[in-house]
Design an enzyme around this catalytic site. Sequence first.
Site, PDB file in Angstrom:
ATOM      1  N   HIS A  66      13.790  19.988  -8.220  1.00  0.00           N
ATOM      2  CA  HIS A  66      13.291  19.297  -9.418  1.00  0.00           C
ATOM      3  C   HIS A  66      13.700  17.833  -9.389  1.00  0.00           C
ATOM      4  O   HIS A  66      14.825  17.483  -9.755  1.00  0.00           O
ATOM      5  CB  HIS A  66      13.839  19.995 -10.668  1.00  0.00           C
ATOM      6  CG  HIS A  66      13.241  19.507 -11.950  1.00  0.00           C
ATOM      7  ND1 HIS A  66      13.049  20.338 -13.033  1.00  0.00           N
ATOM      8  CD2 HIS A  66      12.795  18.292 -12.335  1.00  0.00           C
ATOM      9  CE1 HIS A  66      12.519  19.639 -14.022  1.00  0.00           C
ATOM     10  NE2 HIS A  66      12.357  18.396 -13.629  1.00  0.00           N
ATOM     11  N   LEU A  69       9.798  11.368  -8.458  1.00  0.00           N
ATOM     12  CA  LEU A  69       9.773  10.276  -7.471  1.00  0.00           C
ATOM     13  C   LEU A  69       9.017   9.048  -7.972  1.00  0.00           C
ATOM     14  O   LEU A  69       9.101   7.982  -7.379  1.00  0.00           O
ATOM     15  CB  LEU A  69       9.198  10.776  -6.139  1.00  0.00           C
ATOM     16  CG  LEU A  69      10.123  11.709  -5.350  1.00  0.00           C
ATOM     17  CD1 LEU A  69       9.481  12.112  -4.032  1.00  0.00           C
ATOM     18  CD2 LEU A  69      11.481  11.071  -5.098  1.00  0.00           C
ATOM     19  N   ARG A  70       8.246   9.183  -9.035  1.00  0.00           N
ATOM     20  CA  ARG A  70       7.601   8.041  -9.730  1.00  0.00           C
ATOM     21  C   ARG A  70       6.467   7.356  -8.975  1.00  0.00           C
ATOM     22  O   ARG A  70       5.886   6.411  -9.500  1.00  0.00           O
ATOM     23  CB  ARG A  70       8.637   6.981 -10.122  1.00  0.00           C
ATOM     24  CG  ARG A  70       9.831   7.497 -10.901  1.00  0.00           C
ATOM     25  CD  ARG A  70       9.459   8.143 -12.203  1.00  0.00           C
ATOM     26  NE  ARG A  70      10.630   8.375 -13.048  1.00  0.00           N
ATOM     27  CZ  ARG A  70      10.672   9.303 -13.981  1.00  0.00           C
ATOM     28  NH1 ARG A  70       9.629  10.098 -14.208  1.00  0.00           N
ATOM     29  NH2 ARG A  70      11.753   9.452 -14.720  1.00  0.00           N
ATOM     30  N   ASN A 100       4.519  14.094 -13.168  1.00  0.00           N
ATOM     31  CA  ASN A 100       4.282  13.087 -14.221  1.00  0.00           C
ATOM     32  C   ASN A 100       4.298  11.653 -13.702  1.00  0.00           C
ATOM     33  O   ASN A 100       5.037  10.789 -14.172  1.00  0.00           O
ATOM     34  CB  ASN A 100       5.244  13.268 -15.409  1.00  0.00           C
ATOM     35  CG  ASN A 100       6.713  13.162 -15.038  1.00  0.00           C
ATOM     36  OD1 ASN A 100       7.072  13.219 -13.861  1.00  0.00           O
ATOM     37  ND2 ASN A 100       7.568  13.000 -16.034  1.00  0.00           N
ATOM     38  N   ASP A 158       5.984  19.556 -16.197  1.00  0.00           N
ATOM     39  CA  ASP A 158       7.334  19.080 -16.519  1.00  0.00           C
ATOM     40  C   ASP A 158       7.340  17.664 -17.105  1.00  0.00           C
ATOM     41  O   ASP A 158       6.650  16.775 -16.619  1.00  0.00           O
ATOM     42  CB  ASP A 158       8.233  19.104 -15.290  1.00  0.00           C
ATOM     43  CG  ASP A 158       9.624  18.616 -15.630  1.00  0.00           C
ATOM     44  OD1 ASP A 158      10.303  19.294 -16.405  1.00  0.00           O
ATOM     45  OD2 ASP A 158      10.012  17.526 -15.153  1.00  0.00           O
ATOM     46  N   HIS A 185       8.677  23.691 -18.453  1.00  0.00           N
ATOM     47  CA  HIS A 185       9.506  22.783 -19.270  1.00  0.00           C
ATOM     48  C   HIS A 185       9.457  23.355 -20.689  1.00  0.00           C
ATOM     49  O   HIS A 185       8.430  23.291 -21.351  1.00  0.00           O
ATOM     50  CB  HIS A 185       8.888  21.379 -19.204  1.00  0.00           C
ATOM     51  CG  HIS A 185       9.463  20.397 -20.179  1.00  0.00           C
ATOM     52  ND1 HIS A 185      10.137  19.262 -19.789  1.00  0.00           N
ATOM     53  CD2 HIS A 185       9.442  20.339 -21.533  1.00  0.00           C
ATOM     54  CE1 HIS A 185      10.505  18.567 -20.847  1.00  0.00           C
ATOM     55  NE2 HIS A 185      10.096  19.202 -21.934  1.00  0.00           N
ATOM     56  N   HIS A 238      15.403  23.207 -16.034  1.00  0.00           N
ATOM     57  CA  HIS A 238      16.537  22.606 -16.756  1.00  0.00           C
ATOM     58  C   HIS A 238      17.041  23.395 -17.980  1.00  0.00           C
ATOM     59  O   HIS A 238      16.996  22.912 -19.113  1.00  0.00           O
ATOM     60  CB  HIS A 238      16.248  21.154 -17.144  1.00  0.00           C
ATOM     61  CG  HIS A 238      14.868  20.840 -17.675  1.00  0.00           C
ATOM     62  ND1 HIS A 238      14.335  21.467 -18.761  1.00  0.00           N
ATOM     63  CD2 HIS A 238      13.940  19.941 -17.246  1.00  0.00           C
ATOM     64  CE1 HIS A 238      13.129  20.954 -18.991  1.00  0.00           C
ATOM     65  NE2 HIS A 238      12.872  20.047 -18.084  1.00  0.00           N
ATOM     66  N   ASP A 311      17.053  17.232 -11.487  1.00  0.00           N
ATOM     67  CA  ASP A 311      16.162  16.598 -12.472  1.00  0.00           C
ATOM     68  C   ASP A 311      16.330  15.080 -12.435  1.00  0.00           C
ATOM     69  O   ASP A 311      16.342  14.403 -13.462  1.00  0.00           O
ATOM     70  CB  ASP A 311      16.365  17.154 -13.890  1.00  0.00           C
ATOM     71  CG  ASP A 311      15.147  16.860 -14.780  1.00  0.00           C
ATOM     72  OD1 ASP A 311      14.187  16.229 -14.302  1.00  0.00           O
ATOM     73  OD2 ASP A 311      15.169  17.256 -15.959  1.00  0.00           O
ATOM     74  N   HIS A 315      14.836   5.573 -14.259  1.00  0.00           N
ATOM     75  CA  HIS A 315      14.223   4.612 -15.178  1.00  0.00           C
ATOM     76  C   HIS A 315      14.875   3.260 -14.921  1.00  0.00           C
ATOM     77  O   HIS A 315      16.047   3.193 -14.551  1.00  0.00           O
ATOM     78  CB  HIS A 315      14.443   5.023 -16.640  1.00  0.00           C
ATOM     79  CG  HIS A 315      13.692   6.253 -17.031  1.00  0.00           C
ATOM     80  ND1 HIS A 315      12.324   6.301 -17.121  1.00  0.00           N
ATOM     81  CD2 HIS A 315      14.120   7.509 -17.335  1.00  0.00           C
ATOM     82  CE1 HIS A 315      11.928   7.523 -17.482  1.00  0.00           C
ATOM     83  NE2 HIS A 315      13.006   8.282 -17.606  1.00  0.00           N
TER      84      HIS A 315
HETATM   85  O1  DOR Z   1      14.939  13.509 -19.423  1.00  0.00           O
HETATM   86  C1  DOR Z   1      13.867  13.777 -18.909  1.00  0.00           C
HETATM   87  N1  DOR Z   1      13.227  12.868 -18.126  1.00  0.00           N
HETATM   88  N2  DOR Z   1      13.326  14.972 -19.150  1.00  0.00           N
HETATM   89  C2  DOR Z   1      12.090  15.266 -18.740  1.00  0.00           C
HETATM   90  O2  DOR Z   1      11.654  16.359 -18.973  1.00  0.00           O
HETATM   91  C3  DOR Z   1      11.264  14.257 -18.036  1.00  0.00           C
HETATM   92  C4  DOR Z   1      12.106  13.253 -17.359  1.00  0.00           C
HETATM   93  C5  DOR Z   1      11.345  12.046 -16.883  1.00  0.00           C
HETATM   94  O3  DOR Z   1      10.296  12.204 -16.253  1.00  0.00           O
HETATM   95  O4  DOR Z   1      11.821  10.931 -17.089  1.00  0.00           O
HETATM   96 ZN    ZN Z   2      12.066  16.899 -14.966  1.00  0.00          ZN
END
Ligand code: DOR
Ligand code: ZN
Length: 431
Positions: A66, A69-70, A100, A158, A185, A238, A311, A315
């Site tokens: 989990h 990678l953005r 996502n 997710d 999720h 998670h 996870d 950011h």
């Molecule tokens: O804290 C989180 N960040 N929970 C999630 O379910 C998504 C993730 C994200 O993609 O930043």
């Molecule tokens: Zn996640």
Amino acid sequence: MRLLLKGGRVIDPSQNIDDILDILIVNGKISLIDNKIDISEVKTRGSIDSVDIGGRILVPGLIDMHTHLREPGFEYKETIESGTKAAVAGGFTAIACMANTSPVNDNRSVTEFILTQAARTGRARVYPIAALTRNQEGKILTEFADLKDAGATGFSDDGMPVTDSGIMRCALEYAYSLDMPVISHCEDLGLARGGMMNEGLVCAELGLTASPDIAEEIMVLRDIILARYTHTRVHIAHVSTAGSVEAIRAAKASGIAVTAETAPHYFTLSEEALRSFSTNLKVYPPLRSERDLEAIKEGLADGTIDAIASDHAPHSSIEKEVEFDYAATGLIGLETSLSLSLRLVEEGILSMSGLIKKMSTNPADILGVSGGSLRHGLPADITVIDPEVTWTVDAARFHSKSRNCPYQGMQLRGRSVMTMVGGEIKYRSGL
Ligand code: DOR
Ligand code: ZN
């Protein structure tokens, strides 16, 4: 191409091995594991490189099931290149990445793009998890068979829950017929109400908006009921609360095919840490109470929780260095996950073999990918761990592009010193 790894404490839960052994790798595959492989004997058959593992722990390559990678879309937070660099530095030979991105990984061109980028950078293996619904909007299922054909490894929205139980039911049924995992999720948006931390006394004191544990649990229970009714399987992402652990434990006892993962922050940090108001602690699900933290450990110890996943949710500083209310949700984990998880061994909650099972063998099984084993003939995906070395977390030195790490400055013990994928050394430091 031949390589001899000499004198490692080889731990392979898939074969019940825990012994000081040598491993011979030929053409990227595991060719022989034995007490003492005679190098002069092997040498007569051509040149050979050798690495002295010196009693450090050698295990099947760790698999992080989990991560985020953005790429595509949020390359300023992480790319497939920076993320896989962070992965191998953290001891992971393979990672599964969530859908996502922007665009969302809901069609084969995005899945293929991710695989192409991963192959180009050539570090950790990357297993794309495709979205379960189009644009993760929870309304229309994606083309499961087509996505599987393109190389997706599982399905998940997710970051967002699948609120429509009828859609979730169909997803479980279609995915099961394709032998693909659905990763859920669990969040009831009505109960969570965008709350920024766990509901309880600490949150009342701090005056932050709250999301209660039952927002997670109600969806865990729903998914268990759906898996039971449809005779399929579901994987819960998670897990963070005592009630979720209890529900999953009971479901497993009654033969329902549910598996579950938790992340290191749910067994190393509690809501108490939020008193610092550090935005790096803002994550979904939120950090829970001390009682929940203990229940997560019990769930890991008794097998209710099958896997530990980071996870990893990168950011940038512009999204984190703001007031708590406005901060993005998530924290990075690829380069701290193993060290934090090794604490479970130190605390006697898991054996070393039990930990490797949760970070390698079980994730491989749940995702249905190769790996998680050092069996003869398999690709040589190997992680070497030095359990003794102590180091201080300095996110500025991480390979990840993002710095949203809540463990900054902390002293940790144990880390990966060599990560090998398909017989090639992708990371080596301190060995
Ligand atoms: O804290 C989180 N960040 N929970 C999630 O379910 C998504 C993730 C994200 O993609 O930043
Ligand atoms: Zn996640």
